[in-house]
Every structure is written in C-alpha cells, then in structure tokens.
Design an enzyme around this catalytic site. Structure first.
Site, PDB file in Angstrom:
ATOM      1  CD1 TRP A  30       0.303   0.474   2.870  1.00  0.00           C
ATOM      2  CD2 TRP A  30      -0.129  -1.679   3.343  1.00  0.00           C
ATOM      3  NE1 TRP A  30       0.927  -0.257   4.644  1.00  0.00           N
ATOM      4  CE2 TRP A  30       0.548  -1.787   4.015  1.00  0.00           C
ATOM      5  CE3 TRP A  30      -0.462  -2.962   2.326  1.00  0.00           C
ATOM      6  CZ2 TRP A  30       0.489  -2.812   5.581  1.00  0.00           C
ATOM      7  CZ3 TRP A  30      -0.273  -3.925   3.397  1.00  0.00           C
ATOM      8  CH2 TRP A  30       0.429  -4.029   4.846  1.00  0.00           C
ATOM      9  CD  GLU A  43      -3.924   3.404   7.859  1.00  0.00           C
ATOM     10  OE1 GLU A  43      -4.018   3.579   8.723  1.00  0.00           O
ATOM     11  OE2 GLU A  43      -2.361   4.000   6.910  1.00  0.00           O
ATOM     12  CG  LEU A  86      -7.914  -9.163   8.303  1.00  0.00           C
ATOM     13  CD1 LEU A  86      -6.658  -9.440   8.757  1.00  0.00           C
ATOM     14  CD2 LEU A  86      -7.979  -8.159   7.302  1.00  0.00           C
ATOM     15  CE1 TYR A  88     -11.191  -6.557  17.628  1.00  0.00           C
ATOM     16  CE2 TYR A  88      -9.479  -7.796  16.567  1.00  0.00           C
ATOM     17  CZ  TYR A  88     -10.145  -7.578  17.215  1.00  0.00           C
ATOM     18  OH  TYR A  88      -9.476  -7.760  18.309  1.00  0.00           O
ATOM     19  CE1 TYR A 126      -3.493   5.718  13.150  1.00  0.00           C
ATOM     20  CE2 TYR A 126      -5.673   4.102  11.810  1.00  0.00           C
ATOM     21  CZ  TYR A 126      -3.691   4.954  12.097  1.00  0.00           C
ATOM     22  OH  TYR A 126      -3.053   4.470  11.627  1.00  0.00           O
ATOM     23  CB  CYS A 214      13.895  10.097  23.764  1.00  0.00           C
ATOM     24  SG  CYS A 214      12.759   8.829  25.056  1.00  0.00           S
TER      25      CYS A 214
END
Length: 363
Positions: A30, A43, A86, A88, A126, A214
């Site tokens: 992708w 996504e 897959l 869900y 998101y 960081c």
C-alpha cells in the site's frame, strides 16, 4: 498540560524521523500506490491487525475488488468471504456500506476532504487523519498505539492515553509536531518508528533517530511509558453448536448483521446455561434459533477461541434432524448445504476449524 516544545526541537524531530523513514521504511504494497481507495483499504485492515497478516489479505482483496465501484457492487457475502480470518468483521461490513455511500454521494470518487472522510461508516479520527494525510497530504496528525508510545517516551507523559485528558493531550502534541509540508510522510514515519524501533518491549534505542530528543531514554525509564490501564479479566463461555445433517446436507445459519460476527454463517448453537449439559444446550439453542428438533449423536470437536473481551470453548456436536420446518428465528437466514459447499460461505475462525474437522468425517 502540553510539555514545552521549542521550534528547534520540532524541526529536528521532523527532519530526523523523515530521513530515517525514507532510508529504513518497510516495502509494503500500500506504500506503492497513491490510490486513495487502496490506502483506505490498508488503513482499515491494519486496525487491530499485524502488518504481516494484512499483506496477503490486502493483495487478495484489492485483486477481487480493484476499485470502489466493484466493492460497492459486490454482494456482502463475497466481501465477508474475502475478509474471512482477518477478524473484526464490522470493518468489512462498514467498508461495503461506505463504498455504496461513495458511489451514491461522491460519484464513486473517494472524498478528498477530512470532514467528508470521517463521515463514512467505520471511519474514526485516526483513520480519517491517516487516509487524508497519506492520500491527500492534508494536515491531520495520526494518533495510534505506536504514536502514543513514541510521544509518551519522548516527553515522559504520565497521563493515561485512554483517559479524556490523555486523548486530548496526545492529540495536541501530535498536531504540534506534525510536519505540514509533508504530513503523509511524517505520519507514516512516526508510526513506523513505533513499529520498528520504539517497540513495547526491548526498544532499539541505540538506532533511534531521535534518541537525543527522548527524555525517558536519557533517564532509563523507557519501559515505564506509556502508562497502562490495569487489564480487566475476560469472561469465559462454554458454547455448544450443532452440525445438523439431513439427507446428506448440513444446516447453517447467518448471524444478524448488527452485532458480533455480523453477517457471517455459523452452525446453530449458543451459550451453555447453568445446570445444563452441553448436549441439552445444543437441543435448546437449535430449537430457539431455528424451531426444529434434533438428536445429539456425538461430539465432533472442541475449539478454544479468544475474542477481544471474552474467550470461549466451542463444542461442536453431530446432530440428526428429527422434525420441524426450519425458521430463521435467532438468525437472518438458514440454508441446507452440502459439505463441499461450506467453503463457499464466510464463517468465523472458530467455525472454520470445525469445518476442517468435518471434512474428515463421512456423513
């Protein structure tokens, strides 16, 4: 409260992770396309699913449905079959609904505005941010688990990410760090950093492109972040299902579209009740779901399976049809099918294991 972040810090952070990403990013299918449709598919598939598992599904799905029109025109059963395994499954149902809405309201063209994208079924903040930035370079920062982990460690953020304050805080920081000149590349870079370097366990700090920025690494506290909500115990259920055979055919039921595993096919059955044997469960559940009477002959197999919020042990019993006219009472559709036809229908993963065992048995 947002930590103080200087313009100098932001510029260095952006430059370092984008340079690193351009050199180290994984070659994923992708990422070889600018087609918003295929970016959308990837996504949605990547939600709650590991990249390594998504690759094969993405390639087969986009081959079967190469564009929005073909997805919209497909039967839901065909879409669910391509999605089988897959998990869900609401994602697949929502994609099918969204494809039809895009055909109806956008002439089959994937919308190019965040406000339009987020209105599509199955799209949250998101997904809308990821698709709009990657496909159209719109300035919306992504915040997923990988991004939260990177930000929490960078600034030693003690706020729980899933709390209301935490959601607002992480979103604000992500927006502040976003590179507006290349939002899509920047968003992918931050997510890739979390996936490959700033991992939950054993982070690879010595190869991190922002190690000198960081705080948690400097203090040796990387594994303390992000803060975690205590895990809740998951209930466990005993489920009994009937492989009901009659005249060399097997009865299968389709689950209601709204709900867990919606639209998938299964063998009729349900949860065991208190003071009830599993055999009694099968007889009762089959009667309640299909209005027929069966006789339980033998146990075919037992399957353990985990869902996000509970676990099950599924006991599959061979059953003989006795009487009654099958009616879809607790389901949306019933069909008598030959054993060889079972592969044509989309089943939940636990039922697929039963089918594999069933293939070894003579009816």
């Amino acid at each position: 409260m947002i930590p103080e972040i200087t313009d100098k810090y932001i510029k260095k952070f952006q430059q370092n992770i984008i340079t690193w990403y351009n050199n180290e990013k994984r070659d994923l299918p992708w990422r070889r396309t600018s087609d918003p449709y295929k970016i959308w598919i990837s996504e949605i598939m990547l939600q709650q699913t590991q990249v390594i598992k998504v690759i094969d599904y993405y390639l087969k799905f986009t081959e079967a449905f190469p564009d929005i029109i073909s997805l919209a025109q497909a039967e839901l059963d065909d879409v669910l079959k391509k999605w089988e395994g897959l998990g869900y499954y609401a994602r697949a149902r929502n994609m099918h609904r969204a494809a039809n809405e895009i055909v109806k309201n956008h002439n089959g063209n994937f919308p190019n505005q965040y406000e339009q994208i987020i209105k599509l079924p199955g799209i949250g903040h998101y997904s809308a941010a990821a698709i709009s930035s990657i496909a159209f370079n719109l300035n919306h920062a992504v915040v997923d688990g990988n991004v939260i982990r990177v930000l929490a460690r960078l600034f030693e953020i003690n706020t729980l990410p899933k709390s209301n304050d935490g959601k607002k805080l992480f979103n604000n920081i992500a927006e502040k760090l976003l590179d507006h000149s290349q939002a899509g590349t920047y968003n992918q870079a931050v997510m890739e950093l979390g996936a490959l370097v700033c991992t939950p366990q054993n982070p690879k700090c010595q190869v991190c492109p922002v190690i000198d920025l960081c705080r948690s690494q400097k203090n040796g506290h990387q594994l303390n972040y992000p803060q975690k909500t205590p895990a809740k115990s998951r209930p466990h259920f005993q489920i009994a299902a009937g492989i009901i055979f009659h005249k060399n055919k097997i009865l299968i039921a389709r689950r209601p579209e709204n709900g867990l595993l919606g639209g998938l096919w299964e063998f009729p059955g349900g949860k065991q009740e208190k003071d009830e044997t599993l055999e009694q469960t099968v007889v009762r559940e089959v009667k309640e779901e299909t209005d027929i009477r069966v006789r339980v002959d033998s146990l075919l197999t037992t399957v353990n399976h985990q869902y996000s919020h509970f676990t099950i042990t599924l006991h599959a019993f061979m059953c003989c049809y006795i009487s009654g006219d099958p009616k879809p009472i607790g389901c949306t559709e019933l069909q008598w099918v030959e054993k060889k036809q079972l592969d044509d229908f989309a089943f939940p993963k636990a039922n697929v294991k039963i089918i594999e065992k069933l293939k070894t048995v003579e009816l």
